[in-house]
Design a protein around this motif. Structure first.
Motif, PDB file in Angstrom:
ATOM      1  N   ILE A 102     -22.326  -7.639 -14.418  1.00  0.00           N
ATOM      2  CA  ILE A 102     -23.262  -7.178 -13.389  1.00  0.00           C
ATOM      3  C   ILE A 102     -24.456  -6.497 -14.025  1.00  0.00           C
ATOM      4  CG2 ILE A 102     -23.520  -5.557 -11.482  1.00  0.00           C
ATOM      5  CD1 ILE A 102     -20.589  -6.143 -10.790  1.00  0.00           C
ATOM      6  N   ALA A 103     -24.181  -5.706 -15.072  1.00  0.00           N
ATOM      7  CA  ALA A 103     -25.282  -5.003 -15.745  1.00  0.00           C
ATOM      8  C   ALA A 103     -26.242  -5.983 -16.398  1.00  0.00           C
ATOM      9  CB  ALA A 103     -24.713  -4.034 -16.787  1.00  0.00           C
ATOM     10  N   ALA A 104     -25.689  -7.047 -17.035  1.00  0.00           N
ATOM     11  CA  ALA A 104     -26.555  -8.047 -17.672  1.00  0.00           C
ATOM     12  C   ALA A 104     -27.411  -8.745 -16.636  1.00  0.00           C
ATOM     13  CB  ALA A 104     -25.709  -9.052 -18.440  1.00  0.00           C
ATOM     14  N   SER A 105     -26.837  -9.036 -15.469  1.00  0.00           N
ATOM     15  CA  SER A 105     -27.590  -9.700 -14.411  1.00  0.00           C
ATOM     16  C   SER A 105     -28.720  -8.813 -13.896  1.00  0.00           C
ATOM     17  CB  SER A 105     -26.640 -10.082 -13.276  1.00  0.00           C
ATOM     18  OG  SER A 105     -27.352 -10.645 -12.201  1.00  0.00           O
ATOM     19  N   ARG A 106     -28.433  -7.556 -13.683  1.00  0.00           N
ATOM     20  CA  ARG A 106     -29.469  -6.655 -13.173  1.00  0.00           C
ATOM     21  C   ARG A 106     -30.575  -6.433 -14.203  1.00  0.00           C
ATOM     22  NH1 ARG A 106     -25.336  -2.329 -10.277  1.00  0.00           N
ATOM     23  NH2 ARG A 106     -25.098  -3.473  -8.313  1.00  0.00           N
ATOM     24  N   ASN A 107     -30.199  -6.329 -15.461  1.00  0.00           N
ATOM     25  CA  ASN A 107     -31.222  -6.133 -16.497  1.00  0.00           C
ATOM     26  C   ASN A 107     -32.120  -7.357 -16.621  1.00  0.00           C
ATOM     27  OD1 ASN A 107     -30.339  -3.548 -17.120  1.00  0.00           O
ATOM     28  ND2 ASN A 107     -28.947  -4.251 -18.744  1.00  0.00           N
ATOM     29  N   THR A 108     -31.521  -8.553 -16.445  1.00  0.00           N
ATOM     30  CA  THR A 108     -32.336  -9.777 -16.499  1.00  0.00           C
ATOM     31  C   THR A 108     -33.335  -9.799 -15.349  1.00  0.00           C
ATOM     32  OG1 THR A 108     -30.539 -11.005 -17.551  1.00  0.00           O
ATOM     33  CG2 THR A 108     -32.252 -12.293 -16.488  1.00  0.00           C
ATOM     34  N   ASN A 109     -32.860  -9.425 -14.148  1.00  0.00           N
ATOM     35  CA  ASN A 109     -33.752  -9.390 -12.992  1.00  0.00           C
ATOM     36  C   ASN A 109     -34.843  -8.341 -13.147  1.00  0.00           C
ATOM     37  OD1 ASN A 109     -32.304 -11.411 -11.764  1.00  0.00           O
ATOM     38  ND2 ASN A 109     -30.939  -9.995 -10.667  1.00  0.00           N
ATOM     39  N   ALA A 110     -34.520  -7.316 -13.938  1.00  0.00           N
ATOM     40  CA  ALA A 110     -35.505  -6.242 -14.140  1.00  0.00           C
ATOM     41  C   ALA A 110     -36.496  -6.566 -15.245  1.00  0.00           C
ATOM     42  CB  ALA A 110     -34.786  -4.930 -14.438  1.00  0.00           C
ATOM     43  N   GLY A 111     -36.348  -7.746 -15.886  1.00  0.00           N
ATOM     44  CA  GLY A 111     -37.299  -8.145 -16.915  1.00  0.00           C
ATOM     45  C   GLY A 111     -36.896  -7.781 -18.319  1.00  0.00           C
ATOM     46  N   VAL A 112     -35.660  -7.294 -18.515  1.00  0.00           N
ATOM     47  CA  VAL A 112     -35.211  -6.971 -19.871  1.00  0.00           C
ATOM     48  C   VAL A 112     -35.001  -8.277 -20.624  1.00  0.00           C
ATOM     49  CG1 VAL A 112     -33.412  -5.873 -21.242  1.00  0.00           C
ATOM     50  CG2 VAL A 112     -34.143  -4.834 -19.087  1.00  0.00           C
ATOM     51  N   ALA A 113     -35.612  -8.398 -21.769  1.00  0.00           N
ATOM     52  CA  ALA A 113     -35.574  -9.650 -22.516  1.00  0.00           C
ATOM     53  C   ALA A 113     -34.257  -9.854 -23.252  1.00  0.00           C
ATOM     54  CB  ALA A 113     -36.741  -9.699 -23.505  1.00  0.00           C
ATOM     55  N   ASP A 114     -33.661  -8.769 -23.718  1.00  0.00           N
ATOM     56  CA  ASP A 114     -32.451  -8.894 -24.536  1.00  0.00           C
ATOM     57  C   ASP A 114     -31.271  -8.242 -23.817  1.00  0.00           C
ATOM     58  OD1 ASP A 114     -30.545  -9.177 -26.454  1.00  0.00           O
ATOM     59  OD2 ASP A 114     -31.488  -7.885 -27.950  1.00  0.00           O
ATOM     60  N   VAL A 115     -30.371  -9.082 -23.324  1.00  0.00           N
ATOM     61  CA  VAL A 115     -29.155  -8.559 -22.666  1.00  0.00           C
ATOM     62  C   VAL A 115     -27.924  -8.976 -23.462  1.00  0.00           C
ATOM     63  CG1 VAL A 115     -30.163  -8.501 -20.359  1.00  0.00           C
ATOM     64  CG2 VAL A 115     -29.068 -10.609 -21.190  1.00  0.00           C
ATOM     65  N   SER A 116     -28.129  -9.294 -24.751  1.00  0.00           N
ATOM     66  CA  SER A 116     -27.017  -9.779 -25.576  1.00  0.00           C
ATOM     67  C   SER A 116     -25.924  -8.735 -25.731  1.00  0.00           C
ATOM     68  CB  SER A 116     -27.528 -10.210 -26.953  1.00  0.00           C
ATOM     69  OG  SER A 116     -28.159  -9.121 -27.614  1.00  0.00           O
ATOM     70  N   GLY A 117     -26.282  -7.472 -25.733  1.00  0.00           N
ATOM     71  CA  GLY A 117     -25.265  -6.436 -25.893  1.00  0.00           C
ATOM     72  C   GLY A 117     -24.251  -6.467 -24.762  1.00  0.00           C
ATOM     73  N   GLN A 152     -20.934   0.377 -16.898  1.00  0.00           N
ATOM     74  CA  GLN A 152     -20.414  -0.642 -17.811  1.00  0.00           C
ATOM     75  C   GLN A 152     -18.987  -0.271 -18.245  1.00  0.00           C
ATOM     76  OE1 GLN A 152     -23.256  -0.823 -20.985  1.00  0.00           O
ATOM     77  NE2 GLN A 152     -24.676  -2.095 -19.846  1.00  0.00           N
ATOM     78  N   ASP A 153     -18.145   0.002 -17.265  1.00  0.00           N
ATOM     79  CA  ASP A 153     -16.802   0.476 -17.598  1.00  0.00           C
ATOM     80  C   ASP A 153     -15.725  -0.566 -17.345  1.00  0.00           C
ATOM     81  OD1 ASP A 153     -17.031   0.411 -14.921  1.00  0.00           O
ATOM     82  OD2 ASP A 153     -16.320   2.457 -14.548  1.00  0.00           O
ATOM     83  N   SER A 154     -16.102  -1.818 -17.100  1.00  0.00           N
ATOM     84  CA  SER A 154     -15.101  -2.862 -16.907  1.00  0.00           C
ATOM     85  C   SER A 154     -15.716  -4.193 -17.278  1.00  0.00           C
ATOM     86  CB  SER A 154     -14.621  -2.895 -15.455  1.00  0.00           C
ATOM     87  OG  SER A 154     -15.635  -3.430 -14.635  1.00  0.00           O
ATOM     88  N   LEU A 155     -14.853  -5.239 -17.282  1.00  0.00           N
ATOM     89  CA  LEU A 155     -15.323  -6.584 -17.625  1.00  0.00           C
ATOM     90  C   LEU A 155     -16.424  -7.024 -16.667  1.00  0.00           C
ATOM     91  CD1 LEU A 155     -13.059  -9.543 -18.642  1.00  0.00           C
ATOM     92  CD2 LEU A 155     -14.791  -9.880 -16.919  1.00  0.00           C
ATOM     93  N   ASN A 156     -16.185  -6.895 -15.366  1.00  0.00           N
ATOM     94  CA  ASN A 156     -17.193  -7.297 -14.391  1.00  0.00           C
ATOM     95  C   ASN A 156     -18.416  -6.408 -14.449  1.00  0.00           C
ATOM     96  OD1 ASN A 156     -15.708  -9.439 -13.374  1.00  0.00           O
ATOM     97  ND2 ASN A 156     -14.589  -8.146 -11.942  1.00  0.00           N
ATOM     98  N   GLY A 157     -18.203  -5.167 -14.881  1.00  0.00           N
ATOM     99  CA  GLY A 157     -19.342  -4.248 -14.963  1.00  0.00           C
ATOM    100  C   GLY A 157     -20.384  -4.712 -15.957  1.00  0.00           C
ATOM    101  N   TYR A 158     -19.930  -5.236 -17.127  1.00  0.00           N
ATOM    102  CA  TYR A 158     -20.890  -5.725 -18.120  1.00  0.00           C
ATOM    103  C   TYR A 158     -21.652  -6.936 -17.595  1.00  0.00           C
ATOM    104  CZ  TYR A 158     -18.855  -2.682 -21.675  1.00  0.00           C
ATOM    105  OH  TYR A 158     -18.440  -1.590 -22.394  1.00  0.00           O
TER     106      TYR A 158
END
Length: 762
Positions: free
Chosen positions: A68-83, A60-66
């Motif tokens: 991409i991380a939110a997308s992967r967490n959503t696919n992994a079933g994480v309910a809250d990706v607001s951060g 999570q070290d760049s704009l696109n990184g955040y």
């Protein structure tokens, strides 16, 4: 839901003509009102960097990184990706705006270059394109489309912080073969047009400005009236008349408040026109006339635009003949020395004027402290009393054929001048005459502008040329030159004022007379079709056109003096003319505007450019240029009828290009200009008429739909309705290609019939 075919008869295609107003201000501080590439640039549109590397999971070290991380967490079933998303949007707001927001188009001002190096030749090619392509193409539809300017001018008198007030145009009033030709022996009339264009600074007094002074005979001056504008500047004026011995009292020493009641000797022959009889920036026709003792016991009058103020001088003559060897225009001679000394042997040699009585030097102990602050033209002195019919005629029609004329200064351009000393560079001069409206050697040799004022101020009644006192430059003694020719010339305030003493005339009340130059057949009076027309000054062939063949290896070595080395002796050719192989006027100004600003074309009669502080005028001279609706540009400063027929250039509506050809405006827009115009943008609009007939569109696919009457009125006949919330337009494959959402749902009964008109522009 229903499908209704849209047949061609239900489609209307129209085009809207839009006329956006553009106002653009250019100055040394930049440009305001310039046109953006993006119609509505938004600070919310950001430039997002593309990903340049592959991010490891969880990085999570760049704009696109955040993101991409939110997308992967959503696919992994994480309910809250607001951060992650909050971090992403926070970084988005910090990104720079789109660079397209900063792309702007401003009108470009071009002056003619001195060589082709560093791409400086493009303005020259623009001038040639205008002259050789645009002007011939549009000539049939334009009022005037010539590489020329109107031969209709004013004498402009003004002062400023860096502009001398001790200037004057002086005509010799005695010569061995003429006598005192300006001194009327009995009845006389003085006739002229005047426009008081210059207000005094707020809080300061307006000094009486003398229009014409013949010592011990008459003095006619401009003084203020009682009227004030919203800034408490006096903006109305009166004519002050001093006759005979009273003409020897400086106007500033007179108590104007007591003139109407009558002053005592020697100021008993001082008279004023009616209060506020002249208005600021209005052209006024003024006639001062006196009929001698035999006419109503010495009755005379000051007639302004047909309204007379009467006075009485019961005498046989108003001249004492004392110290009246010079007629001064634009100032008042104040001193005890002989004013005929202005026409001494040295001045005669340098300026080509008469030499009077063997005088060898200028008068001493004199002052010119009553400079006129106005524009004047069509100056006449008559050796008779002008009747009312004569005055009415001269108000609208100039005439040089009157046998009683003692003085006639139109001023009109003439190719004939006196032989005199002429500057050819700021450091060199030669004896000769001039045929062009501006100094050709200076312009085509070293790129300096020096107006040939002598070509405009001849007195056609006597044939004399005046002395231009403090209105001529002199050879510079500077040893080191790190400036351009114009910088050197304009550092001399006398030259700066000289270059603005002749201006285009905007007085549309008077029809000028060109018969005084009708015998001149110079090419300067030939229009682009080769027809002789003395109402225009051709700008096509300003200098001799003998050129060296080919392109030289060293541009700086042609013809002697050059813009880079002005101290070189004059050579066989003019350097700038040789470089470009062109002798059409280089004292032109071109304005070029991108069509993003105006669309298809500029609307006729909407194009206007203003330079409110013309370069060299100490911020005093304002010039407004307007188009006449038929492609011609004219000066439009006065508040009275304007001379639209006197062209000073052209505007080409479709190309967005304007050119000023009058040489007096060669510095126009150099430091500042304001441009306003209306463009024409065409917007195609398609109108689709969508029918909504009775018996159709009466069902709903909404699972919660329930049938009930649309109103509770007792006369309601139907027990069900549907709401129409939007209209979809489909292609032949039933793909939705356009959707119209209604701002408010419309209730439709089965018996209702509607027609929806959907508009879209592109």
């Amino acid at each position: 839901m229903s499908f209704i075919p849209i047949t061609p008869d239900l489609v209307e295609n129209v085009t809207l003509a839009l006329h956006p107003v553009r106002s653009i201000v250019s100055s040394s501080d930049g440009v305001t009102g310039s046109i953006s590439l993006i119609n509505r640039p938004s600070s919310f549109v950001k430039k997002i960097p593309y990903a340049t590397s592959v991010y490891a999971e969880g990085t999570q070290d760049s704009l696109n990184g955040y993101l991409i991380a939110a997308s992967r967490n959503t696919n992994a079933g994480v309910a809250d990706v607001s951060g992650d998303l909050n971090q992403y949007f926070n970084l988005i707001t910090q990104q720079p705006e789109s660079p397209l927001n900063n792309i702007k188009f401003s009108p470009l001002r071009y002056a003619q270059p001195v060589n082709f190096s560093n791409n400086n030749g493009s303005p020259f090619f623009m001038k040639k394109t205008i002259q050789e392509s645009l002007m011939p193409f549009y000539r049939h539809g334009y009022s005037i489309c010539d590489f020329s300017c109107g031969n209709f001018h004013t004498l402009n008198f003004f002062t400023g912080s860096n502009t001398p007030g001790n200037t004057a145009i002086i005509y010799a009033n005695t010569a061995s073969d003429i006598g005192r030709q300006y001194t009327p022996p009995g009845p006389f009339s003085v006739d002229f047009y005047i426009n008081p264009r210059y207000l005094s600074a707020s809080g300061s007094e307006f000094t009486a400005g003398t229009i014409m002074h013949l010592s011990s005979t008459f003095a006619i001056s401009l003084v203020t009236g009682s009227q004030r504008d919203n800034n408490q500047n006096k903006d109305a004026y009166r004519i002050l008349l001093q006759l005979s011995h009273s003409a020897d009292t400086p106007p500033v020493n007179l108590n104007l408040a007591s003139v109407d009641a009558g002053l005592s000797y020697p100021n008993n022959l001082v008279f004023l026109s009616a209060d506020n009889s002249l208005q600021y920036n209005n052209w006024h026709h003024v006639t001062v006339r006196w009929g001698g003792r035999s006419r109503s016991y010495g009755t005379g009058s000051i007639v302004i635009d047909g309204n007379a103020t009467y006075f009485n001088v019961p005498s046989s003559s108003i001249s004492t003949y004392l110290n009246s060897e010079a007629l001064v225009i634009g100032n008042y001679f104040e001193g005890s020395d002989l004013n005929g000394k202005f026409f001494n042997t040295i001045a005669s040699q340098n300026e080509g004027i008469p030499s009077l009585n063997g005088y060898t030097e200028d008068p001493t102990g004199f002052a010119f402290r009553h400079p006129l602050q106005a524009e004047i033209h069509d100056l006449k002195i008559f050796n008779r009393f002008l009747g009312d019919r004569d005055i009415a005629t001269y108000r609208t029609q100039s005439d040089s054929t009157d046998p009683d004329l003692l003085l006639y200064v139109p001023p009109v351009f003439s190719t004939e001048t006196n032989r005199r000393e002429i500057l050819i560079t700021p450091f060199q001069s030669k004896q000769g005459t001039t045929e062009a409206p501006f100094n050709v050697d200076m312009s085509y040799g070293v790129n300096g502008f020096y107006m040939n004022l002598e070509n405009f101020v001849k007195d056609y009644a006597s044939g004399l040329f005046p002395r231009l006192y403090n209105l001529s430059g002199s050879v510079s003694s500077a040893t080191v030159v790190n400036e351009t020719a114009n910088q050197i010339l304009y550092s001399d305030s006398k030259v700066a004022k000289r270059n603005l003493t002749i201006l285009p005339n905007d007085n549309g009340i008077l029809k000028p007379d060109f018969s005084v130059i009708s015998a001149q057949t110079s090419s300067f009076f030939l229009n682009d079709l080769g027809i002789l027309d003395h109402s225009k000054i051709s700008m096509k062939d300003m200098a001799p056109g003998t050129f060296f063949p080919g392109l030289p290896d060293n541009f700086n070595a042609i013809g002697g003096a050059s813009p880079e080395d002005m101290k070189q002796p004059s050579g066989p050719g003019l350097t700038i003319a040789q470089r470009f192989k062109d002798t059409s006027s280089n004292q032109v100004v071109i304005f070029d505007l991108s069509n993003i600003a105006y669309g298809r074309n500029i609307q006729p009669e909407t194009f206007e450019i203003i330079d409110s502080q013309l370069s060299g005028s100490s911020d005093r001279v304002k010039i407004t240029v307007t188009d006449d609706g038929f492609g011609s540009l004219y000066r439009s400063d006065c508040l009275t009828t304007q001379a639209k027929w006197s062209s000073i250039g052209n505007v080409f509506y479709r190309e967005g290009v304007g050119i000023l050809t009058h040489p007096a405006l060669s510095q126009f827009g150099k430091d500042h200009f304001e441009m306003t115009l209306k463009g024409e943008h065409r917007m195609p609009v398609s109108i689709i008429n969508v029918p909504c007939p009775a018996g159709l569109i009466n069902s709903s696919s909404n699972p919660t739909y329930e049938a009930f009457p649309v109103t509770q009125y007792v006369n309601e006949r139907e027990d069900r309705f549907v709401y129409i919330t939007g209209i979809n337009l489909h292609d032949e494959n039933l793909n939705v290609i356009m959707r119209a959402n209604l701002a408010q749902p419309i209730a439709k009964r089965d018996s209702d019939e509607f027609m929806f008109r959907i508009k879209y522009d592109f």
